[in-house]
Design a protein around this motif. Structure first.
Motif, PDB file in Angstrom:
ATOM      1  N   HIS A   1       0.851  -1.190   0.000  1.00 22.69           N
ATOM      2  CA  HIS A   1       0.000   0.000   0.000  1.00 22.69           C
ATOM      3  C   HIS A   1       0.888   1.243   0.000  1.00 22.69           C
ATOM      4  N   PHE A   2       0.783   2.059  -1.045  1.00 24.31           N
ATOM      5  CA  PHE A   2       1.598   3.272  -1.179  1.00 24.31           C
ATOM      6  C   PHE A   2       0.759   4.515  -0.879  1.00 24.31           C
ATOM      7  N   ILE A   3       1.382   5.483  -0.207  1.00 28.47           N
ATOM      8  CA  ILE A   3       0.765   6.788   0.066  1.00 28.47           C
ATOM      9  C   ILE A   3       1.770   7.884  -0.300  1.00 28.47           C
ATOM     10  N   LEU A   4       1.297   8.875  -1.052  1.00 30.37           N
ATOM     11  CA  LEU A   4       2.092  10.076  -1.315  1.00 30.37           C
ATOM     12  C   LEU A   4       1.788  11.065  -0.196  1.00 30.37           C
ATOM     13  N   GLN A   5       2.753  11.277   0.696  1.00 30.80           N
ATOM     14  CA  GLN A   5       2.506  12.093   1.889  1.00 30.80           C
ATOM     15  C   GLN A   5       2.612  13.587   1.594  1.00 30.80           C
ATOM     16  N   ASP A   6       3.631  13.978   0.859  1.00 34.48           N
ATOM     17  CA  ASP A   6       3.792  15.401   0.563  1.00 34.48           C
ATOM     18  C   ASP A   6       4.669  15.588  -0.663  1.00 34.48           C
TER      19      ASP A   6
ATOM     20  N   THR B   1       7.607  12.702  -0.666  1.00 32.80           N
ATOM     21  CA  THR B   1       7.708  11.714   0.405  1.00 32.80           C
ATOM     22  C   THR B   1       6.700  10.611   0.142  1.00 32.80           C
ATOM     23  N   LEU B   2       7.213   9.422  -0.073  1.00 25.87           N
ATOM     24  CA  LEU B   2       6.395   8.242  -0.336  1.00 25.87           C
ATOM     25  C   LEU B   2       6.547   7.258   0.808  1.00 25.87           C
ATOM     26  N   SER B   3       5.424   6.730   1.290  1.00 27.87           N
ATOM     27  CA  SER B   3       5.483   5.653   2.278  1.00 27.87           C
ATOM     28  C   SER B   3       4.800   4.424   1.691  1.00 27.87           C
TER      29      SER B   3
ATOM     30  N   ILE C   1      -1.178  13.463   1.382  1.00 34.93           N
ATOM     31  CA  ILE C   1      -1.787  12.241   1.927  1.00 34.93           C
ATOM     32  C   ILE C   1      -2.735  11.628   0.887  1.00 34.93           C
ATOM     33  N   MET C   2      -2.163  11.249  -0.248  1.00 32.39           N
ATOM     34  CA  MET C   2      -2.936  10.677  -1.347  1.00 32.39           C
ATOM     35  C   MET C   2      -2.653   9.182  -1.485  1.00 32.39           C
ATOM     36  N   ASP C   3      -3.703   8.367  -1.520  1.00 35.75           N
ATOM     37  CA  ASP C   3      -3.544   6.950  -1.819  1.00 35.75           C
ATOM     38  C   ASP C   3      -3.119   6.780  -3.273  1.00 35.75           C
ATOM     39  N   CYS C   4      -2.250   5.816  -3.495  1.00 36.56           N
ATOM     40  CA  CYS C   4      -1.745   5.546  -4.843  1.00 36.56           C
ATOM     41  C   CYS C   4      -2.360   4.279  -5.410  1.00 36.56           C
ATOM     42  N   LEU C   5      -2.462   4.247  -6.715  1.00 40.92           N
ATOM     43  CA  LEU C   5      -2.906   3.042  -7.405  1.00 40.92           C
ATOM     44  C   LEU C   5      -1.707   2.116  -7.581  1.00 40.92           C
ATOM     45  N   VAL C   6      -1.846   0.864  -7.141  1.00 41.58           N
ATOM     46  CA  VAL C   6      -0.728  -0.084  -7.157  1.00 41.58           C
ATOM     47  C   VAL C   6      -1.103  -1.292  -8.004  1.00 41.58           C
TER      48      VAL C   6
END
Length: 209
Positions: free
Chosen positions: A49-54, A75-77, A202-207
């Protein structure tokens, strides 16, 4: 019984033994593969699960009628949601795109292993110096900047492997798309950092794996 008959009988015994040995070996390999497949189906690995934080924007502007200069830090988590499966990130590149055109060079992230339920955070810089863009993209960018919001896609392209116990799978293609809506016309939506502006996303990414 003649010596010739005995020799022929010995040859038949050796051929039968070799056939039995080969059949046993094939059966053993099939059994091992079946067990691996069974364990795999039971565990059912879930994609990360990837999130683009900023995103911190240092530059995103037309430097000539048809070239774009971009400097970003994002910043990716990523979180491994699996309880029994680890993830090897063997090669992971990050780049920015605008309307499906790549506008920065790929930035290579360090290879890493992600254990069960672990979270990994990356903060790469993305650079694109005077990248040629199609004329229709110039019109689109001018329109987006006039309205104040530009959609930049942060993309991740990589190769991962799954780890189940001591078993490590082959490589799988990792494709991630993170939309970043940047309000260039409203800097109060971001945090000013000198000449740069940082945007909390804080955007959810498509994986896709």
């Amino acid at each position: 019984m003649s010596a010739k008959d005995c020799g022929h009988h010995d040859d038949d015994d050796r051929k039968a033994f070799h056939r039995r040995l080969w059949a046993a070996l094939v059966s053993f390999i099939i059994l091992i593969l079946f067990l691996i497949l069974l364990i795999w189906l039971i565990l059912r690995p879930t994609k990360p699960h990837f999130i683009l934080q900023d995103a911190t924007v240092y530059a995103f502007n037309l430097t000539s009628p048809a070239t774009l200069t971009t400097t970003l830090q994002v910043t990716l988590s990523t979180r491994n949601p699996n309880e029994r499966i680890g993830i090897y990130y063997d090669r992971v590149d990050v780049y920015a795109s605008y309307h499906n055109q790549q506008v920065t060079l790929p930035t290579l992230l360090p290879s890493t292993y992600q254990g069960h339920k672990e979270i990994t955070v990356w903060s790469p810089f993305l650079y694109g110096d005077s990248v040629s863009v199609a004329p229709y993209l110039v019109d689109s960018l001018n329109q987006d900047q006039f309205t104040g919001t530009v959609l930049i896609n942060i993309r991740v392209d990589g190769r991962i492997r799954w780890k189940v116990g001591t078993f490590i799978s082959g490589k799988y293609h990792l494709n991630v798309n993170c939309p970043a809506y940047i309000n260039f016309g409203k800097k109060n939506n971001g945090i000013s950092m000198g000449s740069a502006v940082r945007y909390q996303l804080i955007m959810d990414c498509l994986v896709d794996v």
